[in-house]
Write a protein that holds these residues in place. Structure first.
Motif: not given
Length: 298
Positions: A28-34, A82-95, A197-203
């Protein structure tokens, strides 16, 4: 036997519980790869005065061109992602917010099939872990019945081993899809550098606990079978020895009884027939007979 078997069952349930908890958390988390992504700096404005490129446009003369002397990495921003199985999230440079995109949409078309297969394997991995955990819990509750416990142990071990294999395959396939996406994914998403990331280690910790639970369950099954067979063999041997002692005593009593009965029958038949019992020669004293004869002659 009961106490040690209960301890082994409790250990198997505990390992399976941690495997299930880690797998659901990683799924459920998105920290497989950072890592970081390199994006061009935006143009400076009244609202944004830093981390931007100031072209110095003269408001009175908009046609006047001013060049920026920033070169190399100075022209880019490095934002975290940071990327997971379902989603990949990145910082928004405008806010200060984050922008999330579906990782399935980011994957190259040639890798979408493998990614879906990885997702299905992960879900089956969790489902089989739930089944194995339920069977191990039933074994822990009904630990007094050895036969039912052996059946539950066997099925729990099979489901846990299968779930571990599916989990391993799913993790490996996801790693392969992510590495291909890093090279062939959208240009605005490709990482500058990345790590697991830590999600990958937890898997993988979930996979380790799963295999530990399966090994413990198989060990409990084989050890219970060996102990059960040993106790059964000892019990059968004690029963055979007891039967042998009873048979020996029975035949001994009946043989003595038959001998005494035959002696009584023989003596009664001798008395009825009037026969004198012959005196053995060893019981006669010839010295007494000679003495009695000498006295008669005198």
């Amino acid at each position: 036997m009961k106490t040690s078997r209960r301890c082994r069952s409790f250990l198997s349930v505990s390992l399976n519980f941690f495997a299930l908890l880690f797998s659901i958390t990683a799924f459920m988390t998105t920290y497989w790869c950072v890592g970081t992504q390199r994006v061009p700096k935006p143009k400076c404005s009244k609202l944004r005065t830093h981390q931007c490129i100031d072209y110095g446009v003269n408001e009175t003369d908009p046609n006047k061109v001013v060049y920026s002397w920033e070169t190399g990495d100075d022209r880019f921003l490095f934002r975290q992602f940071h990327t997971g199985i379902w989603f990949s999230c990145e910082e928004n440079i405008h806010d200060e917010s984050e922008r999330c995109r579906s990782f399935i949409d980011l994957a190259p078309p040639s890798e979408k099939g493998m990614l879906w297969l990885s997702l299905v394997s992960e879900m089956l991995y969790i489902i089989l872990l739930v089944v194995g955990f339920s069977l191990m819990g039933l074994d822990l509750v009904h630990s007094s019945n050895v036969i039912d416990g052996l059946k539950l142990n066997a099925f729990a071990a099979v489901f846990t081993v299968l779930s571990g294999l599916l989990g391993m395959v799913a993790h490996v396939m996801y790693c392969q899809v992510f590495q291909v996406t890093v090279s062939l994914g959208p240009p605005d998403w490709r990482p500058y550098n990345w790590d697991y990331g830590w999600s990958f280690c937890m898997a993988w910790a979930s996979f380790t606990c799963c295999m530990g639970a399966s090994v413990t369950t198989l060990n409990s099954y084989t050890k219970t079978v060996i102990e059960f067979r040993h106790k059964r063999k000892t019990f059968e041997q004690s029963i055979r020895e007891e039967h042998a002692r009873e048979a020996f005593g029975y035949f001994r009593e009946h043989s003595v009884h038959s001998i005494s009965k035959s002696v009584e029958v023989y003596s009664s038949q001798s008395l009825k027939s009037g026969r004198k019992t012959p005196i053995p020669a060893d019981s006669l004293d010839f010295s007494d007979i000679a003495g009695s004869l000498g006295e008669e002659q005198c």
